[in-house]
Motif scaffolding. Structure first.
Motif, PDB file in Angstrom:
ATOM      1  N   TRP A  86      -3.452  -4.856  -5.600  1.00  0.00           N
ATOM      2  CA  TRP A  86      -2.853  -3.715  -5.354  1.00  0.00           C
ATOM      3  C   TRP A  86      -1.138  -3.982  -5.165  1.00  0.00           C
ATOM      4  CZ3 TRP A  86      -1.752  -0.567  -0.551  1.00  0.00           C
ATOM      5  CH2 TRP A  86      -1.717  -1.488   0.287  1.00  0.00           C
ATOM      6  N   LEU A  87      -0.331  -2.841  -5.185  1.00  0.00           N
ATOM      7  CA  LEU A  87       0.903  -2.837  -4.856  1.00  0.00           C
ATOM      8  C   LEU A  87       1.121  -1.840  -3.659  1.00  0.00           C
ATOM      9  CD1 LEU A  87       2.935  -2.602  -8.275  1.00  0.00           C
ATOM     10  CD2 LEU A  87       2.736  -4.611  -6.796  1.00  0.00           C
ATOM     11  N   PRO A  88       1.567  -2.171  -2.597  1.00  0.00           N
ATOM     12  CA  PRO A  88       1.530  -1.254  -1.362  1.00  0.00           C
ATOM     13  C   PRO A  88       2.512   0.111  -1.641  1.00  0.00           C
ATOM     14  CG  PRO A  88       2.374  -3.450  -0.778  1.00  0.00           C
ATOM     15  CD  PRO A  88       2.172  -3.475  -2.301  1.00  0.00           C
ATOM     16  N   PRO A  89       2.411   0.971  -1.003  1.00  0.00           N
ATOM     17  CA  PRO A  89       3.156   2.208  -1.271  1.00  0.00           C
ATOM     18  C   PRO A  89       4.540   2.425  -1.646  1.00  0.00           C
ATOM     19  CG  PRO A  89       1.630   2.660   0.533  1.00  0.00           C
ATOM     20  CD  PRO A  89       1.432   1.180   0.234  1.00  0.00           C
ATOM     21  N   LEU A  90       5.099   2.953  -2.595  1.00  0.00           N
ATOM     22  CA  LEU A  90       6.459   3.001  -2.979  1.00  0.00           C
ATOM     23  C   LEU A  90       7.048   4.360  -2.172  1.00  0.00           C
ATOM     24  CD1 LEU A  90       4.868   1.453  -5.376  1.00  0.00           C
ATOM     25  CD2 LEU A  90       7.238   1.468  -6.368  1.00  0.00           C
ATOM     26  N   ALA A  91       8.311   4.609  -2.695  1.00  0.00           N
ATOM     27  CA  ALA A  91       8.913   5.526  -1.940  1.00  0.00           C
ATOM     28  C   ALA A  91       8.255   7.229  -2.140  1.00  0.00           C
ATOM     29  CB  ALA A  91      10.323   5.654  -2.387  1.00  0.00           C
ATOM     30  N   ASP A  92       7.896   7.349  -3.425  1.00  0.00           N
ATOM     31  CA  ASP A  92       7.109   8.690  -3.586  1.00  0.00           C
ATOM     32  C   ASP A  92       6.697   8.410  -5.044  1.00  0.00           C
ATOM     33  OD1 ASP A  92       9.166   8.469  -5.831  1.00  0.00           O
ATOM     34  OD2 ASP A  92      10.576   9.478  -4.482  1.00  0.00           O
ATOM     35  N   HIS A  93       5.738   9.628  -5.181  1.00  0.00           N
ATOM     36  CA  HIS A  93       5.071   9.485  -6.330  1.00  0.00           C
ATOM     37  C   HIS A  93       5.691   9.211  -7.811  1.00  0.00           C
ATOM     38  CE1 HIS A  93       1.411  10.490  -8.971  1.00  0.00           C
ATOM     39  NE2 HIS A  93       2.126  11.182  -9.777  1.00  0.00           N
ATOM     40  N   ALA A  94       6.807   9.425  -7.898  1.00  0.00           N
ATOM     41  CA  ALA A  94       7.638   9.576  -9.021  1.00  0.00           C
ATOM     42  C   ALA A  94       7.932   7.704  -9.067  1.00  0.00           C
ATOM     43  CB  ALA A  94       9.017   9.927  -9.345  1.00  0.00           C
ATOM     44  N   ALA A  95       8.334   7.302  -7.976  1.00  0.00           N
ATOM     45  CA  ALA A  95       8.438   5.740  -8.003  1.00  0.00           C
ATOM     46  C   ALA A  95       7.210   4.893  -8.305  1.00  0.00           C
ATOM     47  CB  ALA A  95       8.991   5.432  -6.802  1.00  0.00           C
ATOM     48  N   ALA A  96       5.866   5.440  -8.124  1.00  0.00           N
ATOM     49  CA  ALA A  96       4.778   4.645  -8.081  1.00  0.00           C
ATOM     50  C   ALA A  96       4.353   4.950  -9.527  1.00  0.00           C
ATOM     51  CB  ALA A  96       3.779   5.389  -7.242  1.00  0.00           C
ATOM     52  N   GLN A  97       4.807   6.210 -10.373  1.00  0.00           N
ATOM     53  CA  GLN A  97       4.227   6.410 -11.505  1.00  0.00           C
ATOM     54  C   GLN A  97       5.295   5.525 -12.563  1.00  0.00           C
ATOM     55  OE1 GLN A  97       1.771   8.380 -12.625  1.00  0.00           O
ATOM     56  NE2 GLN A  97       2.139   7.616 -14.420  1.00  0.00           N
ATOM     57  N   ALA A  98       6.543   5.326 -12.280  1.00  0.00           N
ATOM     58  CA  ALA A  98       7.320   4.555 -13.138  1.00  0.00           C
ATOM     59  C   ALA A  98       6.818   3.179 -12.939  1.00  0.00           C
ATOM     60  CB  ALA A  98       8.724   4.617 -12.466  1.00  0.00           C
TER      61      ALA A  98
ATOM     62  N   VAL B 289      -2.408   5.827  -6.778  1.00  0.00           N
ATOM     63  CA  VAL B 289      -2.844   6.679  -5.422  1.00  0.00           C
ATOM     64  C   VAL B 289      -2.063   7.881  -5.347  1.00  0.00           C
ATOM     65  CG1 VAL B 289      -3.981   6.483  -3.264  1.00  0.00           C
ATOM     66  CG2 VAL B 289      -4.034   4.537  -4.901  1.00  0.00           C
ATOM     67  N   PRO B 290      -2.675   9.160  -5.514  1.00  0.00           N
ATOM     68  CA  PRO B 290      -2.027  10.360  -5.288  1.00  0.00           C
ATOM     69  C   PRO B 290      -1.751  10.858  -3.863  1.00  0.00           C
ATOM     70  CG  PRO B 290      -4.193  11.064  -5.833  1.00  0.00           C
ATOM     71  CD  PRO B 290      -4.010   9.520  -5.958  1.00  0.00           C
ATOM     72  N   ASP B 291      -2.658  10.381  -2.893  1.00  0.00           N
ATOM     73  CA  ASP B 291      -2.594  11.253  -1.479  1.00  0.00           C
ATOM     74  C   ASP B 291      -3.312  10.179  -0.641  1.00  0.00           C
ATOM     75  OD1 ASP B 291      -5.364  11.640  -2.180  1.00  0.00           O
ATOM     76  OD2 ASP B 291      -4.720  13.741  -2.750  1.00  0.00           O
ATOM     77  N   GLY B 292      -3.385  10.518   0.529  1.00  0.00           N
ATOM     78  CA  GLY B 292      -4.156   9.864   1.432  1.00  0.00           C
ATOM     79  C   GLY B 292      -3.352   8.646   2.336  1.00  0.00           C
ATOM     80  N   GLY B 293      -3.993   7.956   3.084  1.00  0.00           N
ATOM     81  CA  GLY B 293      -3.114   7.017   3.647  1.00  0.00           C
ATOM     82  C   GLY B 293      -2.493   5.774   2.882  1.00  0.00           C
ATOM     83  N   GLU B 294      -2.889   5.682   1.526  1.00  0.00           N
ATOM     84  CA  GLU B 294      -2.069   4.775   0.846  1.00  0.00           C
ATOM     85  C   GLU B 294      -1.505   5.695  -0.523  1.00  0.00           C
ATOM     86  OE1 GLU B 294      -4.916   1.677  -0.340  1.00  0.00           O
ATOM     87  OE2 GLU B 294      -4.736   0.814   1.635  1.00  0.00           O
ATOM     88  N   ALA B 295      -1.086   6.678  -0.345  1.00  0.00           N
ATOM     89  CA  ALA B 295      -0.448   7.607  -1.147  1.00  0.00           C
ATOM     90  C   ALA B 295       0.692   6.864  -1.781  1.00  0.00           C
ATOM     91  CB  ALA B 295       0.022   8.958  -0.551  1.00  0.00           C
ATOM     92  N   HIS B 296       0.853   6.881  -3.164  1.00  0.00           N
ATOM     93  CA  HIS B 296       1.989   6.274  -3.855  1.00  0.00           C
ATOM     94  C   HIS B 296       1.774   4.789  -4.101  1.00  0.00           C
ATOM     95  CE1 HIS B 296       3.479  10.147  -3.100  1.00  0.00           C
ATOM     96  NE2 HIS B 296       3.895   9.925  -1.910  1.00  0.00           N
ATOM     97  N   SER B 297       0.695   4.272  -3.634  1.00  0.00           N
ATOM     98  CA  SER B 297       0.534   2.820  -4.100  1.00  0.00           C
ATOM     99  C   SER B 297      -0.115   2.757  -5.370  1.00  0.00           C
ATOM    100  CB  SER B 297      -0.409   2.198  -2.777  1.00  0.00           C
ATOM    101  OG  SER B 297      -1.845   2.971  -2.932  1.00  0.00           O
ATOM    102  N   VAL B 298      -0.433   1.533  -5.873  1.00  0.00           N
ATOM    103  CA  VAL B 298      -1.011   1.278  -7.328  1.00  0.00           C
ATOM    104  C   VAL B 298      -1.790   0.299  -7.107  1.00  0.00           C
ATOM    105  CG1 VAL B 298      -0.298   0.558  -9.645  1.00  0.00           C
ATOM    106  CG2 VAL B 298       1.523   1.728  -8.208  1.00  0.00           C
ATOM    107  N   ALA B 299      -3.099   0.830  -7.538  1.00  0.00           N
ATOM    108  CA  ALA B 299      -4.163   0.010  -7.539  1.00  0.00           C
ATOM    109  C   ALA B 299      -4.493  -0.844  -8.856  1.00  0.00           C
ATOM    110  CB  ALA B 299      -5.739   0.669  -7.353  1.00  0.00           C
ATOM    111  N   LEU B 300      -4.587  -2.257  -8.704  1.00  0.00           N
ATOM    112  CA  LEU B 300      -4.523  -3.102 -10.018  1.00  0.00           C
ATOM    113  C   LEU B 300      -6.060  -3.767 -10.124  1.00  0.00           C
ATOM    114  CD1 LEU B 300      -1.041  -4.332  -9.254  1.00  0.00           C
ATOM    115  CD2 LEU B 300      -1.525  -2.737 -11.114  1.00  0.00           C
ATOM    116  N   GLY B 301      -6.889  -3.314  -9.596  1.00  0.00           N
ATOM    117  CA  GLY B 301      -8.333  -3.579 -10.134  1.00  0.00           C
ATOM    118  C   GLY B 301      -9.149  -4.079  -8.619  1.00  0.00           C
ATOM    119  N   ARG B 302     -10.417  -4.114  -8.811  1.00  0.00           N
ATOM    120  CA  ARG B 302     -11.360  -4.649  -7.764  1.00  0.00           C
ATOM    121  C   ARG B 302     -12.097  -5.725  -8.314  1.00  0.00           C
ATOM    122  NH1 ARG B 302     -13.191  -0.145  -3.347  1.00  0.00           N
ATOM    123  NH2 ARG B 302     -11.239   0.852  -2.867  1.00  0.00           N
ATOM    124  N   TYR B 303     -12.627  -6.803  -7.442  1.00  0.00           N
ATOM    125  CA  TYR B 303     -12.973  -7.947  -7.861  1.00  0.00           C
ATOM    126  C   TYR B 303     -14.111  -8.319  -7.244  1.00  0.00           C
ATOM    127  CZ  TYR B 303      -9.281  -8.024 -11.001  1.00  0.00           C
ATOM    128  OH  TYR B 303      -8.261  -7.376 -11.919  1.00  0.00           O
TER     129      TYR B 303
END
Length: 229
Positions: free
Chosen positions: A124-136, A152-166
């Motif tokens: 994953w990528l840790p949360p960015l500044a806001d949703h727009a930054a995460a989407q970009a 991730v849209p909300d919650g404790g990790e809002a604005h992070s980017v999940a990149l897969g589970r293994y």
């Protein structure tokens, strides 16, 4: 006073038995002798004893109460304080960011880590500044040829980017290495090692639901203030 004088005895005269006894008692040989002086002995006078008196104020006052360090005492809920638990958060970074978003009415807080038992790994990528930054960021990842991602849209990790589970560390680390080679600061972490919570102390008029939303917590519950000890 009449003095007792022994009778005269002529040469060759035998005195009666009683007179002889009285005469013998008065002879100088049987006269009372002065008592011998008593030899000096060690003094029997007790040696002076050192004073054991205690100065005034040296003894504790039986009614005195020892001072306490109030910084170590549990919070008194009777003082009008409200204690609650917010979370959960999957990483320490997420809960640290959430803590920074607590309303100023929170007088103090601490982070609680709870061990978990969920298997697997994630990238994953840790949360960015806001949703727009995460989407970009997600669009950049897709343009680089990676198709397994989720903002991730909300919650404790809002604005992070999940990149897969293994299922194992090797697969997660290969995914992480590929993303890093493309210029993305991806992280690989084990799942279920811990969940994180915020323990918060605030006044009775504290809006707990507004605080939950502000810190992106999925749940909240009241707890005893001794948990903040």
């Amino acid at each position: 006073e009449v003095l007792s004088v022994p009778p005269l005895q002529r040469v060759g005269e035998v005195l009666p038995p009683g007179a002889a006894a009285g005469h013998a008692a008065a002879t100088p040989a049987n006269a009372a002798r002065p008592a011998s002086p008593t030899p000096p002995t060690a003094s029997t006078t007790p040696a002076p004893v050192a004073s054991t008196a205690v100065p005034a104020g040296a003894l504790p006052d039986p009614g005195a109460v020892p001072l306490r360090d109030d910084s170590t005492l549990p919070v008194d809920t009777a003082a009008g304080e409200h204690c609650l638990r917010l979370g959960p958060y999957s990483t320490e970074a997420a809960v640290t960011q959430a803590r920074a978003r607590l309303p100023p009415q929170a007088s103090r807080s601490r982070i609680e880590a709870v061990p978990g038992d969920k298997p697997g790994w994630r990238v994953w990528l840790p949360p960015l500044a806001d949703h727009a930054a995460a989407q970009a960021m997600a669009e950049r990842i897709a343009a680089a040829g990676f198709n397994d991602y989720y903002v991730v849209p909300d919650g404790g990790e809002a604005h992070s980017v999940a990149l897969g589970r293994y299922g194992n560390a090797q697969a997660a680390q290969r995914r992480q290495a590929a993303l890093q080679a493309a210029g993305f600061a991806a992280r690989a972490e084990a799942l279920g090692t811990s969940t994180y919570w915020l323990l918060v102390v605030a006044g009775r008029d504290f809006d707990a639901e507004a605080a939950r939303i502000a810190v992106g917590a999925a749940r909240r519950s009241d707890v005893a203030c001794t948990a903040l000890h």
